[in-house]
Scaffold this active site. Structure first.
Site, PDB file in Angstrom:
ATOM      1  N   GLU A 228       0.826  -1.203   0.000  1.00  0.00           N
ATOM      2  CA  GLU A 228       0.000   0.000   0.000  1.00  0.00           C
ATOM      3  C   GLU A 228       0.867   1.264   0.000  1.00  0.00           C
ATOM      4  O   GLU A 228       1.887   1.319   0.651  1.00  0.00           O
ATOM      5  CB  GLU A 228      -0.911   0.015   1.237  1.00  0.00           C
ATOM      6  CG  GLU A 228      -1.838  -1.185   1.339  1.00  0.00           C
ATOM      7  CD  GLU A 228      -2.855  -1.257   0.197  1.00  0.00           C
ATOM      8  OE1 GLU A 228      -3.015  -0.263  -0.527  1.00  0.00           O
ATOM      9  OE2 GLU A 228      -3.471  -2.338   0.050  1.00  0.00           O
TER      10      GLU A 228
ATOM     11  N   ARG B  91     -18.028  -1.586   5.325  1.00  0.00           N
ATOM     12  CA  ARG B  91     -19.017  -2.396   4.594  1.00  0.00           C
ATOM     13  C   ARG B  91     -19.710  -3.377   5.524  1.00  0.00           C
ATOM     14  O   ARG B  91     -20.884  -3.710   5.353  1.00  0.00           O
ATOM     15  CB  ARG B  91     -18.303  -3.153   3.459  1.00  0.00           C
ATOM     16  CG  ARG B  91     -19.190  -4.012   2.585  1.00  0.00           C
ATOM     17  CD  ARG B  91     -18.386  -4.720   1.497  1.00  0.00           C
ATOM     18  NE  ARG B  91     -17.358  -5.610   2.000  1.00  0.00           N
ATOM     19  CZ  ARG B  91     -17.566  -6.848   2.472  1.00  0.00           C
ATOM     20  NH1 ARG B  91     -18.798  -7.332   2.505  1.00  0.00           N
ATOM     21  NH2 ARG B  91     -16.566  -7.589   2.906  1.00  0.00           N
TER      22      ARG B  91
ATOM     23  N   CYS C 152      -7.973  -2.115   8.096  1.00  0.00           N
ATOM     24  CA  CYS C 152      -6.570  -2.086   7.639  1.00  0.00           C
ATOM     25  C   CYS C 152      -6.128  -0.660   7.312  1.00  0.00           C
ATOM     26  O   CYS C 152      -5.055  -0.217   7.730  1.00  0.00           O
ATOM     27  CB  CYS C 152      -6.383  -2.995   6.427  1.00  0.00           C
ATOM     28  SG  CYS C 152      -6.508  -4.740   6.851  1.00  0.00           S
TER      29      CYS C 152
ATOM     30  N   HIS D 136      -1.053  -5.779   2.067  1.00  0.00           N
ATOM     31  CA  HIS D 136      -2.251  -6.625   2.016  1.00  0.00           C
ATOM     32  C   HIS D 136      -1.899  -7.965   1.374  1.00  0.00           C
ATOM     33  O   HIS D 136      -1.185  -8.010   0.365  1.00  0.00           O
ATOM     34  CB  HIS D 136      -3.350  -5.931   1.194  1.00  0.00           C
ATOM     35  CG  HIS D 136      -4.411  -5.291   2.031  1.00  0.00           C
ATOM     36  ND1 HIS D 136      -4.768  -3.973   1.909  1.00  0.00           N
ATOM     37  CD2 HIS D 136      -5.218  -5.812   2.998  1.00  0.00           C
ATOM     38  CE1 HIS D 136      -5.752  -3.706   2.768  1.00  0.00           C
ATOM     39  NE2 HIS D 136      -6.035  -4.802   3.443  1.00  0.00           N
TER      40      HIS D 136
END
Ligand code: PCA
Length: 208
Positions: free
Chosen positions: A80, A90, A143, A164
């Site tokens: 990232e 979500r 995260c 990730h």
């Protein structure tokens, strides 16, 4: 010798395992230096994870923070580049919280860049034929929240970032991409070994 804080996450979203915790603990078990490697499993909960990463950083004053987590459905190890000051969950976290369009840190900057040498890391991973890519979004779940929080909490001269991971072969739901446990472990070990390397200057962006 540098102090390296390496984290994975506990399971979430009904899963039994989280390959990120398995991989970081496997790396720590086989680690033979030269750094002082500290490993921790973080809760998949907004408040508790931020509290824990801040406490770990305050306690150990690491030179390097490498946080890892699962990106279920991804086939690549994704390094990232950026953490954003946004939570848009979500699904509820493991404590039942589901903030929508809330800041990670009230009054914080819109985003913080990873200070790991992301391109160098992707190159080192690719050199061992591990599927790896740069990523411009760590999502808006726990995260990203940990990445953003860690970048705000580390010493000015420390480096911090997030990787990730796909599912591991032994944990992947049927039909989802996965990498063998040993390959995930190797990927994390390479990130530890190269976290303090100089960044490479080469194009790595995309046009879309
Ligand atoms: N992945 C989730 C949270 C914990 C994890 O391993 C995420 O990408 O936000």
């Amino acid at each position: 010798m540098a102090v390296v804080l390496l984290t994975g996450f506990e399971p979430f979203d009904g899963a039994d395992r989280n390959p990120s915790a398995d991989a970081v603990h496997a790396v720590a078990a086989g680690y033979d230096g030269p750094h002082d490697l500290i490993v921790a499993t973080l809760p998949v909960a907004f408040e508790a994870s931020a509290h824990r990463i801040r406490a770990l950083i305050a306690h150990h004053s690491p030179d390097v923070v490498i946080a890892t987590g699962l990106a279920g459905g991804s086939s690549h190890v994704a390094v990232e580049r950026i953490g954003v000051n946004l939570i848009d969950a979500r699904i509820p976290d493991n404590d039942g919280a589901q903030p929508v369009d809330a800041p990670s840190e009230v009054g914080g900057p819109a985003a913080r860049f990873s200070t790991l040498p992301a391109k160098r890391l992707v190159r080192e991973l690719a050199a061992e034929e591990l599927p790896a890519r740069l990523s411009l979004s760590a999502g808006t779940y726990v995260c990203n929240h940990v990445l953003y929080t860690a970048l705000g909490a580390v010493r000015q001269d420390a480096v911090a970032g997030f990787v990730h991971l796909p599912w591991s072969t032994g944990t992947a739901p049927i039909g989802t991409p996965h990498l063998a446990e040993e390959r995930l472990e190797r990927a994390i070990r390479l990130v530890v070994d190269h976290a303090l390397d100089t960044e490479t200057r080469e194009p790595g962006g995309s046009t879309w």
